[in-house]
Design an enzyme around this catalytic site. Structure first.
Site, PDB file in Angstrom:
ATOM      1  N   GLY A   1       9.728  18.656   0.714  1.00 14.51           N
ATOM      2  CA  GLY A   1      10.161  17.397   0.126  1.00 14.51           C
ATOM      3  C   GLY A   1       9.249  16.261   0.516  1.00 14.51           C
TER       4      GLY A   1
ATOM      5  N   GLU B   1       6.913  20.917   4.499  1.00 16.50           N
ATOM      6  CA  GLU B   1       5.972  20.954   3.386  1.00 16.50           C
ATOM      7  C   GLU B   1       6.142  19.660   2.618  1.00 16.50           C
ATOM      8  OE1 GLU B   1       3.757  23.196   3.056  1.00 16.50           O
ATOM      9  OE2 GLU B   1       4.525  24.628   4.516  1.00 16.50           O
TER      10      GLU B   1
ATOM     11  N   CYS C   1       3.919  18.826  -5.984  1.00 16.35           N
ATOM     12  CA  CYS C   1       3.435  18.207  -4.745  1.00 16.35           C
ATOM     13  C   CYS C   1       1.947  18.424  -4.550  1.00 16.35           C
ATOM     14  CB  CYS C   1       4.209  18.721  -3.537  1.00 16.35           C
ATOM     15  SG  CYS C   1       4.296  20.501  -3.457  1.00 16.35           S
TER      16      CYS C   1
END
Lengths: 501, 539
Positions: B188, B210, B244
């Site tokens: 997140g 992460e 991401c």
């Protein structure tokens, strides 16, 4: 090979003056640390630590320092802990030297980018893992073995190409001062700094934001450091003390067992993170074991351990009082029990008839006290160990390999050693560290290097073969998807769908 | 007792029975997970469609295909991963067994993210199952449909006690974090990441985080720009930019900026047609809050392409922003949306400087056909990973550890790395109670003789570098000696020849001797027989 740069004149005079006049070392305040950190960061960003030759020179300087000042270290540790020369040389200096030599010899191999196994998908590309330094790391030492706990991680930090700020324990003031005085003479003055901070200031210093924090010590402090590190998002390695159980089976050679346990428990007056904390022995052998331990103590330290030159003292009064209190309030003294406050001396003590609720079973023991508990079977022992927090080490003594492997399989701990103690924590090749309540992360040898490195994965492709890549682009089509699924099932050995991209 | 507490407790109790230790159990669970993915493909796709507007193919391509690969890999390799790993022995442990034994940690908490609700939740789960842990799975509440499907269907396939799914929003997550775990795996953003880490620190729990970050993408002018832009367009606008590891901004020289914009524009058209809004393969922003955030990032920058939006649908068209400066709003935070700013730099030096001035990103992308330049960027920047000449695909290579550094996270996973990350590598030294004689040197009372022995036996490491250097010096010295020696014998030979010359009277013999000496002298340095040389000097 270039020699490490000499210290700046100002610093040199400062250290010189202090040694002459015997002034006490100044305490480093967090504000000063900010400054030191900034200097280290500038040096790191300039890429000073990246070159292999620089790291090698620094590692060699560490070895040189230990060789040239062996007497000083022996003397400082004698003043701090009354540590015998043998123990200082063997368990502190030689250990660090081995570690540094190992790093020097393997540095080239460690620094080299690692190619990951090639397969169909990567045959056209280059897949490698590059170890890069993290930045400025903070190493907090411990008073149990003040030199080793500072310098072994430092060796890893240097090898990985980091800058480091080292904080030896304030309890062992003479050693801390010695390191503070010596390191500027041998190591790079911008990259490696020694500070003398009190334990209470540590969380504040950690919050200054380092790139890694390495801490060895007790659980409460470790937890405070971890929380402070979380606030600034710093990865931590914690090696924390725990109650290390030592199981003695009924089928084993009691004399040898007793000798090995007594040595491990009472060297450095029991002030060790890895010493066996309590014995779980089979009820049948208890009497023999206690008798054998008694003999060993006689052999090791003579009739009066106070007179022995091989026996240490407690590091400070606080610890002395704590150990004395838990000693008095639990079990029955079988051997030893004498204490002399003026000398911070506690005789090697063996306690029997200890129950689980005694204070000695609630707290970590950092002293020469060994409680002996009895269990009726191996199952009981395993259940007993699993009821407690995960310890740093589990020890087992038995001639029966089945007992050993069962104990190993069914308990969990940072490390495991059978039929001996402590040795597993001294080996360069084995990772040493805790799990659960006894910490996180590991060090020694290659593992130190990895702890202080970031393993960056690099995938180098080329812009050719676009004709294969087109399958993944939108607009997505049924045909493309089925082609890709087919390809990934075709060679599940290589990694799924990357195959075709 | 709260629902969360109960789930954790049950998982722990189940773990303590030791049923996760046999490899057959782990493989069986992995097989069940695989069956879940294949049998419930349509349920998963429908949920993702509702959450993020992804098409069915897109879901399979980006969400489940990767997980399936990981499961297959884990099933095949878990025996190898879980086996003891022997380490090198030394003199003192030559008769012992020394190895590192991976063992399960206990109960792992996996907190997923909403951008790829299946991939980033199930991939760590594969590692957790393979490593023999129990796992509490907490899918993101933002992608609510996927979370619901996971909660309802996953327990039908996996062991209910060991792998519970807990859903809920912020209060439920906070309650979960109050429990004690043995490892927390969070995917997140960094704000929440910090909270997770703090909560973990209180229990001394290890974490893998992460997180994202602004991943730069440098395009060198010396590269195939059309292919580069094609790959960037794909990597950036997949899942509507909510990835991401998507390239966050482009760094390139001003001379190629217009070409880059042109190429990206045509690629957007090719991928998503003229109206991405109605095109089924183009996703949507997850919710109104993120929609407003992304829209506000556009303020103060020039839109080169795209820019259309529709709040009711949370739709933002693929957008390229040009002439963006460092002060622009879009450069202040991670974008996580379909905006692609282009920043001009004067060359690779400025690009490296630009990257190093910021927090360490999750990925650095480089597009160049010059391998030296790529190697330079590898050496001089720091990031979780580096990918040259493509986008996103390093995520799919299980042999490479995937994870961040500094502000982009800590710890790594994928394949074997997931297994190691979620295992405790316990060092084991198995000795016997024999050979007590060797040990006597370590026992007190200490004598200097014992110390001498200890020094001899323990200080095993020799400085090989020093030795090597000494060897080099020694070789040089011997080489020099050899050269000197040959010189001496050469002069000897020539003097011999002179004597020859003087003594001989016949012209024919003179020439013969002369040539003979000449050949002898010239071939001498390569003469393999030093005996002749020694003989000559003796003479």
């Amino acid at each position: 090979m270039s020699n490490p740069p000499s210290p700046s004149p100002g610093r040199w005079f400062k250290t010189l003056r202090r040694t002459r006049l015997g002034e006490p070392c100044l305490k480093t305040y967090p504000l000063e640390c900010t400054d030191l950190l900034k200097r280290a960061r500038v040096a790191f960003q300039a890429g000073r630590t990246l070159a292999e030759s620089f790291r090698l020179a620094q590692l060699e300087a560490v070895v040189q320092m230990l060789e040239e000042h062996e007497c000083d270290f022996v003397d400082a540790l004698r003043r701090d802990l009354h540590k015998p020369r043998f123990e200082t040389v063997v368990s502190e200096l030689i250990l660090v030297k081995n570690e540094a030599m190992h790093a020097i010899n393997n540095l080239k191999k460690w620094m080299h980018p690692q190619h990951v196994e090639r397969n169909l998908s990567t045959s056209l590309d280059e897949c490698l893992v590059v170890s890069e330094p993290l930045g400025v790391v903070f190493i907090v030492g411990n008073w149990c073995s003040p030199v080793q706990m500072c310098l072994v991680p430092l060796v890893g930090a240097i090898a990985a190409g980091n800058c480091a700020i080292i904080c030896p324990s304030e309890s062992t003031a003479h050693t801390a001062e010695l390191l503070h005085r010596l390191i500027p003479f041998y190591l790079d003055n911008e990259c490696f700094q020694v500070i003398l901070a009190s334990t209470n200031d540590l969380p504040e210093i950690v919050e200054l934001k380092f790139d890694h924090v390495f801490f060895t010590g007790c659980k409460e402090e470790g937890s405070r450091i971890a929380v402070a590190a979380a606030r600034t998002f710093t990865p931590v390695t914690l090696v924390l003390a725990g109650k290390n159980p030592c199981y003695v089976d009924q089928h084993c050679e009691i004399a040898t067992t007793a000798q090995r346990i007594a040595w491990a428990r009472f060297h450095n007056a029991g002030q060790s993170l890895v010493a066996p904390d309590y014995i779980l022995c089979h009820a049948d052998v208890k009497a023999r074991l206690v008798q054998a331990l008694k003999c060993c103590l006689m052999q090791f330290y003579g009739p009066d351990p106070r007179e022995s030159r091989s026996y240490s003292r407690m590091v400070n009064l606080e610890l002395f009082n704590r150990t004395r209190d838990i000693l008095w309030r639990s079990g029955k003294v079988a051997v030893g029990g004498q204490v002399i406050e003026a000398e911070k001396y506690i005789a090697p003590t063996i306690l029997t008839e200890v129950t689980e609720s005694d204070p000695i079973m609630q707290k970590d023991i950092f002293g020469p006290v060994l409680p002996v508990l009895t269990v009726s079977s191996l199952d009981d022992a395993i259940a007993f160990i699993n009821k407690q927090e995960k310890p740093l080490c589990v020890y087992a003594y038995s001639c029966n390999t089945k007992v050993i492997s069962r104990l190993m399989r069914e308990t969990s701990s940072g490390s495991f050693c059978s039929n001996d103690c402590v040795l597993q924590s001294l080996m360069v090749a084995l990772p040493f560290g805790g799990v659960g309540a006894s910490g996180m992360g590991s060090y020694h040898g290659r593992n130190s290097f990895d702890t202080f490195s970031h393993r960056k994965s690099c995938l180098i492709r080329s812009t050719r073969f676009e004709c294969v890549t087109y399958l993944r682009y939108p607009p997505y089509e049924d045909r493309n998807l089925s082609l890709m699924t087919w390809a990934s099932t075709l060679s599940q050995k290589s990694q799924g769908w990357c195959q075709i991209l | 007792m709260s629902r969360e507490q109960l789930a954790v407790q049950r998982a722990r109790k189940s773990f303590q029975t030791g049923k996760t230790k046999p490899l057959e159990f782990r493989i069986h669970q992995l097989r069940c997970l695989l069956r879940f993915i294949t049998e419930r493909r349509s349920d998963i796709a429908a949920a993702v469609k509702k959450d993020l507007g992804k098409s069915e193919y897109g879901t399979e391509l980006f969400e489940t295909l990767g997980v399936e690969g990981e499961i297959n890999l884990a099933m095949e390799k878990v025996a190898e991963w879980a086996a003891p790993r022997p380490v090198e022995k030394n003199l003192l442990t030559i008769s012992d067994e020394v190895y590192v034994q991976p063992e399960p940690l206990g109960v792992v908490l996996i907190i997923g993210a909403w951008n790829y609700p299946w991939a980033v939740t199930l991939q760590p789960l594969v590692g957790a199952i393979a490593a023999g842990n129990a796992a509490v799975i907490k899918p993101s509440e933002v992608s609510s449909h996927s979370a619901k499907v996971m909660e309802e269907l996953l327990p039908q396939y996996l062991d209910k006690d060991l792998y519970p799914v807990v859903t809920g929003g912020v209060p439920e997550t906070q309650e979960l974090l109050r429990q004690r775990f043995d490892h927390i795996f969070y995917t997140g953003n960094s704000t929440v990441g910090k909270l997770v880490m703090e909560a973990a620190a209180r229990h001394l729990t290890r974490v893998t985080l992460e997180l994202g970050g602004k991943s730069p993408c440098y395009i060198d002018k010396n590269c195939d720009i059309s292919v580069a832009c094609r790959r960037i367009t794909w990597g950036k606008f997949v899942n509507c930019g909510q990835t991401c590891i998507a390239p966050d901004y482009i760094l390139c020289e001003p001379s190629i900026q217009s070409r880059v914009i042109e190429e990206i524009t045509s690629n957007i058209k090719e991928f998503y047609t003229d109206s991405p809004k109605t095109f089924e393969d183009y996703g949507r922003i997850i919710n109104q809050r993120h929609f407003k955030r992304v829209m506000s990032l556009m303020e103060g920058s020039t839109v080169a392409v795209g820019g259309d939006n529709d709040e009711s649908q949370c739709y933002i068209a693929p957008t390229v922003l040009k002439d963006v400066t460092v002060e622009s709003k879009v450069m202040k935070e991670e974008i996580f949306g379909p905006l692609l700013p282009i920043i001009s730099v004067s060359g690779v030096d400025e690009a490296i400087q630009f990257i190093n001035d910021r927090e360490k990103p999750l990925v650095v992308y480089v597009f160049s056909s010059d391998n030296k330049l790529i190697k330079r960027v590898i050496a001089e920047t720091s990031s979780g990973a580096l990918l040259a000449n493509d986008c996103l695909v390093h995520f799919t290579v299980s042999a490479l550890p995937f994870g961040g550094v500094g502000n982009s996270g800590m710890g790594s996973y994928h394949g074997r790395h997931s297994f190691d990350q979620l295992s405790h590598l316990r060092s084991c030294l198995i000795k016997q109670l024999k050979m007590e004689g060797v040990n006597s040197m370590r026992y007190p009372p200490h004598t200097s003789k014992k110390l001498g022995w200890a020094r001899f036996l323990l200080l095993r490491q020799v400085n090989v570098c020093k030795l090597r250097r000494m060897m080099l010096v020694a070789t040089l010295v011997s080489l020099a000696a050899f050269v000197v020696q040959t010189r001496v014998c050469v002069s000897c030979f020539s003097s011999l020849a002179k004597i020859d010359k003087c003594t001989s009277t016949q012209a024919t013999t003179r020439t013969h001797t002369h040539t003979h000496t000449h050949t002898r002298v010239s071939c001498h340095p390569a003469d393999p027989q030093p005996r002749t040389a020694a003989h000559a000097t003796q003479q």
